[in-house]
Structure formats: structure tokens, C-alpha cells
Design an enzyme around this catalytic site. Structure first.
Site, PDB file in Angstrom:
ATOM      1  N   GLY A 119      44.297  39.662  30.736  1.00  0.00           N
ATOM      2  CA  GLY A 119      44.386  38.223  30.786  1.00  0.00           C
ATOM      3  C   GLY A 119      43.322  37.566  31.643  1.00  0.00           C
ATOM      4  N   PRO A 120      43.640  36.347  32.063  1.00  0.00           N
ATOM      5  CG  PRO A 120      44.841  34.438  32.575  1.00  0.00           C
ATOM      6  CD  PRO A 120      44.908  35.689  31.775  1.00  0.00           C
ATOM      7  CD  GLU A 135      18.440  59.538   8.823  1.00  0.00           C
ATOM      8  OE1 GLU A 135      19.680  59.540   8.699  1.00  0.00           O
ATOM      9  OE2 GLU A 135      17.878  59.396   9.914  1.00  0.00           O
TER      10      GLU A 135
HETATM   11  N1  LIG Z   1      45.307  33.333  25.929  1.00  0.00           N
HETATM   12  C1  LIG Z   1      44.861  34.557  26.000  1.00  0.00           C
HETATM   13  O1  LIG Z   1      43.863  34.906  25.357  1.00  0.00           O
HETATM   14  C2  LIG Z   1      45.564  35.528  26.855  1.00  0.00           C
HETATM   15  C3  LIG Z   1      45.219  36.875  26.766  1.00  0.00           C
HETATM   16  C4  LIG Z   1      45.884  37.759  27.594  1.00  0.00           C
HETATM   17  C5  LIG Z   1      46.852  37.282  28.461  1.00  0.00           C
HETATM   18  N2  LIG Z   1      47.175  35.986  28.489  1.00  0.00           N
HETATM   19  C6  LIG Z   1      48.195  35.480  29.420  1.00  0.00           C
HETATM   20  O2  LIG Z   1      47.798  35.817  30.737  1.00  0.00           O
HETATM   21  C7  LIG Z   1      48.946  35.946  31.567  1.00  0.00           C
HETATM   22  C8  LIG Z   1      48.762  37.116  32.495  1.00  0.00           C
HETATM   23  O3  LIG Z   1      47.663  36.846  33.329  1.00  0.00           O
HETATM   24  P1  LIG Z   1      47.253  37.690  34.584  1.00  0.00           P
HETATM   25  O4  LIG Z   1      46.016  37.078  35.102  1.00  0.00           O
HETATM   26  O5  LIG Z   1      48.406  37.892  35.469  1.00  0.00           O
HETATM   27  O6  LIG Z   1      47.039  39.109  33.905  1.00  0.00           O
HETATM   28  P2  LIG Z   1      45.859  40.116  33.661  1.00  0.00           P
HETATM   29  O7  LIG Z   1      44.544  39.523  33.893  1.00  0.00           O
HETATM   30  O8  LIG Z   1      46.170  40.776  32.377  1.00  0.00           O
HETATM   31  O9  LIG Z   1      46.158  41.198  34.772  1.00  0.00           O
HETATM   32  C9  LIG Z   1      45.785  40.952  36.092  1.00  0.00           C
HETATM   33  C10 LIG Z   1      46.139  42.157  36.884  1.00  0.00           C
HETATM   34  O10 LIG Z   1      45.251  43.232  36.555  1.00  0.00           O
HETATM   35  C11 LIG Z   1      45.262  44.119  37.641  1.00  0.00           C
HETATM   36  N3  LIG Z   1      43.935  44.567  37.998  1.00  0.00           N
HETATM   37  C12 LIG Z   1      43.590  45.839  38.227  1.00  0.00           C
HETATM   38  N4  LIG Z   1      42.318  45.928  38.597  1.00  0.00           N
HETATM   39  C13 LIG Z   1      41.819  44.682  38.615  1.00  0.00           C
HETATM   40  C14 LIG Z   1      40.573  44.139  38.964  1.00  0.00           C
HETATM   41  N5  LIG Z   1      39.544  44.908  39.342  1.00  0.00           N
HETATM   42  N6  LIG Z   1      40.422  42.807  38.903  1.00  0.00           N
HETATM   43  C15 LIG Z   1      41.420  42.000  38.511  1.00  0.00           C
HETATM   44  N7  LIG Z   1      42.641  42.464  38.171  1.00  0.00           N
HETATM   45  C16 LIG Z   1      42.846  43.790  38.226  1.00  0.00           C
HETATM   46  C17 LIG Z   1      45.844  43.350  38.839  1.00  0.00           C
HETATM   47  O11 LIG Z   1      47.124  43.866  39.124  1.00  0.00           O
HETATM   48  P3  LIG Z   1      47.238  45.200  39.980  1.00  0.00           P
HETATM   49  O12 LIG Z   1      46.331  45.025  41.154  1.00  0.00           O
HETATM   50  O13 LIG Z   1      48.653  45.344  40.291  1.00  0.00           O
HETATM   51  O14 LIG Z   1      46.748  46.284  39.110  1.00  0.00           O
HETATM   52  C18 LIG Z   1      45.941  41.940  38.334  1.00  0.00           C
HETATM   53  O15 LIG Z   1      47.016  41.234  38.889  1.00  0.00           O
HETATM   54  C19 LIG Z   1      50.105  36.087  30.622  1.00  0.00           C
HETATM   55  O16 LIG Z   1      50.888  34.928  30.729  1.00  0.00           O
HETATM   56  C20 LIG Z   1      49.500  36.171  29.262  1.00  0.00           C
HETATM   57  O17 LIG Z   1      50.291  35.522  28.287  1.00  0.00           O
HETATM   58  C21 LIG Z   1      46.547  35.104  27.713  1.00  0.00           C
END
Ligand SMILES: NC(=O)c1ccc[n+]([C@@H]2O[C@H](COP(=O)([O-])OP(=O)(O)OC[C@H]3O[C@@H](n4cnc5c(N)ncnc54)[C@H](OP(=O)(O)O)[C@@H]3O)[C@@H](O)[C@H]2O)c1
Length: 353
Positions: free
Chosen positions: A284-285, A56
Site C-alpha cells: 500500500g501507500p 533463432e
Molecule cells: N488504492 C490502492 O492502490 C491500494 C493498494 C494497496 C493498499 N491500499 C490500502 O492501503 C491500506 C494499507 O496501507 P499501509 O500503508 O498500512 O500498508 P502497506 O504499505 O501495505 O504496508 C506498510 C507496512 O509494510 C511494512 N514494511 C516492511 N518494510 C517496510 C519498509 N522498508 N518501508 C515501509 N514499510 C515497510 C511495515 O510494517 P512492518 O514494519 O510491521 O513490517 C509497514 O507498516 C489499506 O487500507 C489498503 O486498502 C490501497
């Protein structure tokens, strides 16, 4: 000069407001068009950056005396409080504006009340013109202000068969350079980028907004957030490189949810407290699954590459769905081809309680 309708002026104000996307947070984007008594446009403005003049004020400065007796067409209710700038309601009254047409009321209790102040000064105030359009242009800010936690966009990249990495774990790059550049532009519009510690350990991403061609960083960097229950992020991880602010969110700082990991609603509440209105969840996932299972995702942006892997991790893990009746239903709102990939934007449908 030919006058324009209030509806047309609002369409223009919404267009102007959108120019501030990504630079106004924690403030909203706002556009304003001033019409004189004959409906001729005498001033235009938008809120361009945090701490800068409101829409504005910019439009009034442009119009000068020509604003007297005219109409202000604004996408959001003019503010009524003294923040970094004075109240816009008072500026409109001082300029002699006779009528104010507003698309959406201000849900922020600190700044709202502009309409009441204007009416008390004898200004005609109307609400609702192109309200849906203006709401959509400000959806992240409005949503986060109304409920107290950020608007969350989950972005992922996957092959046509839904894989996020190959069987050997390699995942760079699933999508084309054009799609990755699009992601960097998306990062430039949010206040925070969130990733799980699993992704940090696997890929060591920078999570900055940058020009992929020459590596230069965008001027405004989102806060990098690593969701890391026990603080496993390595000391030499790229997210700690100083190129942008980083928060390693641990259970010790945020608190634990029922599964003992970082409490996600508490994490979002803390981000809101830190001024984050829009956040991009980049995976990630596993982390994405937890956010989706908790119903905390507002928008899904999937980049789907024309590749097939047939094996390897999927883009989403454990989203709290075990039977087809519980699938998270989405409504597709946009499908755009980006380079050789598809970008699909979808909104989760509200679940029945
Ligand atoms: N294609 C894509 O778009 C894409 C994007 C990103 C990643 N990626 C791939 O995903 C893979 C990694 O996957 P990921 O599932 O292991 O990793 P993530 O989802 O990045 O991390 C999972 C970790 O987050 C932590 N976390 C903390 N609080 C959480 C909660 N409330 N709920 C869930 N998790 C929590 C946990 O570890 P702690 O409990 O130790 O904290 C858990 O093991 C890699 O290979 C990467 O290349 C792909």
C-alpha cells in the site's frame, strides 16, 4: 516473392518477440526474422517460454536450407552459451547465415559473446537497427540484467482526489471491473507481485493473476511477496492459500534498513537472485512511499477513478518529500481509458545527485 528491408524485418522481429512477454522470464523476450539473399522472409521465430527453443532456432527450423547465405535479423544479440538449448551463434554459423543484424547487445555476461563468435566465423555482424524500440520491448529484462535488481512497477488505484480508501477504511472497489481486469493482465506479465503487510492485514488480497469473471487462475503465477518486518502475516491470510508461491519477506531473512524495517534494496537483490526480472508493487501507500523515497521505482501505473471522497487515506504516504522542490517528477508516457477509469503510465525522472 518481394523482399523486405532489414529495418522492416526488425520491426516484425520486435513484434514477434513481444508475444513472449510474461512467459520467458528469467529469460528475455526475443524475436528473429530470417531473410534469404534476396531479402525474402524465409523464417520467423520468437522465444515463447522458459526452457523453450530460442527465437533463432525456431526461425532456422522454418527456413531450412533457404537460410544459407541469408541474413538473420534479431532483437537481441544471439546467445553464445549452452543453457537449456545450445548456443544460437553456433546454430546460425552451421546454417550458413552470412549476416546478422542485431538491435541490442546482450548485457548478460553468461550469455553474451555471440557477436564475437559470429565474426570469428566470418559472419558480418551489425548492431543498432531499431535499438530504442527493441530496448523498450525488453526494458524490464535489460534493466534488471544491467544493474542486478528487478524492474519495479508501482501500481495503485485512486479517486480523482487521490484517495485510496474512504474515511471508514472501505476501499473495495475504487475502480471499475475493467480496470481490475487490466491489473490482472499486468500481473500476468511480471514475475513477482509485492505488497506490504499493512495491505494484507487490511484487505487480505489473494495477489494472484486470474480471470475475474470465472475466478480461474492464469497458468503462470507471479511470486507473491509480502514485505513484513516482524512476520505479522496471519496464518490464514489468503496470500498463504497455496494458489501461487508466496514469500513472506521479514527482517530476520532479508535484513533491516536504517528504519529497522525490511531493507528494500536487499529485498530486490534477493528477488533478482530468485530469477525475478519484473515486479509489480501493489502497495500500500506506506510501502510504495518507502520504495519511491529510495528511488527504486521504474514505472508508475495509476488507475484513476471518476470518484471523489474528500477524506480517507491517500494513495501515497511518506515518499520522502516535504517541499514542492523535492516532488518526484514524472514523465507521462501513456494515458488510456479503461472502462470508466483512466490508466496513467509515467516514468520517474532521474533525480540530480
Ligand atoms: N488504492 C490502492 O492502490 C491500494 C493498494 C494497496 C493498499 N491500499 C490500502 O492501503 C491500506 C494499507 O496501507 P499501509 O500503508 O498500512 O500498508 P502497506 O504499505 O501495505 O504496508 C506498510 C507496512 O509494510 C511494512 N514494511 C516492511 N518494510 C517496510 C519498509 N522498508 N518501508 C515501509 N514499510 C515497510 C511495515 O510494517 P512492518 O514494519 O510491521 O513490517 C509497514 O507498516 C489499506 O487500507 C489498503 O486498502 C490501497
Amino acid at each position: 516473392m518481394v523482399g523486405v528491408s532489414v529495418d522492416e524485418a526488425m520491426r516484425r522481429a520486435i513484434e514477434l518477440g513481444a508475444r513472449g512477454l510474461g512467459t520467458t522470464s528469467p529469460n528475455p523476450v526475443v524475436g528473429c526474422v530470417l531473410l534469404d539473399a534476396d531479402g525474402v522472409v524465409v523464417g520467423e521465430g520468437f522465444h515463447a517460454y522458459t526452457g523453450g527453443p530460442h527465437a533463432e532456432i525456431v526461425a532456422l527450423a522454418q527456413a531450412g536450407e533457404r537460410a544459407r547465405g541469408g541474413t538473420a535479423v534479431v532483437t537481441l544479440e544471439p546467445c553464445d552459451h549452452t543453457g537449456r538449448t545450445g548456443p544460437c551463434s553456433h546454430a546460425l554459423i552451421r546454417a550458413g547465415i552470412a549476416r546478422v543484424v542485431i538491435a541490442v547487445p546482450d548485457p548478460n555476461p553468461v550469455a553474451s559473446g555471440g557477436a564475437a563468435t559470429l565474426r570469428a566465423a566470418g559472419v558480418r555482424v551489425e548492431f543498432g537497427v531499431r535499438a530504442d524500440e527493441a530496448e523498450a520491448g525488453n526494458v524490464a529484462w535489460l534493466t534488471s540484467m544491467r544493474r542486478g535488481w528487478p524492474y519495479l512497477i508501482w501500481k495503485y488505484a485512486a479517486t480523482l482526489d487521490g484517495r485510496s480508501a474512504a474515511a471508514d477504511g472501505s476501499s473495495m472497489w475504487i475502480t471499475s471491473e475493467a480496470a481490475r481486469m487490466d491489473v490482472h493482465a499486468l500481473r500476468g506479465t511480471v514475475d513477482a507481485v509485492i505488497a506490504g503487510v499493512g495491505t494484507v492485514l487490511a484487505d487480505d488480497p489473494r495477489l494472484t493473476a486470474r480471470n475475474l469473471r470465472d475466478g480461474t487462475l492464469a497458468i503462470r503465477q507471479p511470486l507473491r511477496v509480502v514485505v513484513d518486518s516482524a512476520g505479522r502475516t496471519p496464518a490464514d491470510a489468503r496470500v498463504r492459500d497455496g494458489a501461487a508461491r508466496t514469500w513472506i519477506a521479514t527482517v530476520a531473512e532479508v535484513g533491516a534498513g536504517p528504519d529497522g524495517r525490511v531493507d528494500l534494496p536487499a529485498l530486490l537483490a534477493e528477488l533478482h537472485h530468485r530469477g525475478v526480472r519484473a515486479a509489480l508493487l501493489e502497495g500500500g501507500p506506506r510501502l510504495a512511499g518507502a520504495f519511491l523515497a529510495a528511488g527504486l521505482v521504474d514505472r508508475v501505473v495509476g488507475y484513476v477513478a471518476p470518484k471523489l471522497l474528500g477524506a480517507g487515506p491517500t494513495a501515497l504516504v511518506d515518499a520522502g518529500v516535504t517541499t514542492i522542490a523535492d516532488a518526484i517528477d514524472l514523465e507521462i508516457t501513456d494515458v488510456t481509458r479503461v472502462g470508466s477509469d483512466l490508466r496513467i503510465t509515467a516514468l520517474p525522472r532521474k533525480r540530480e545527485a
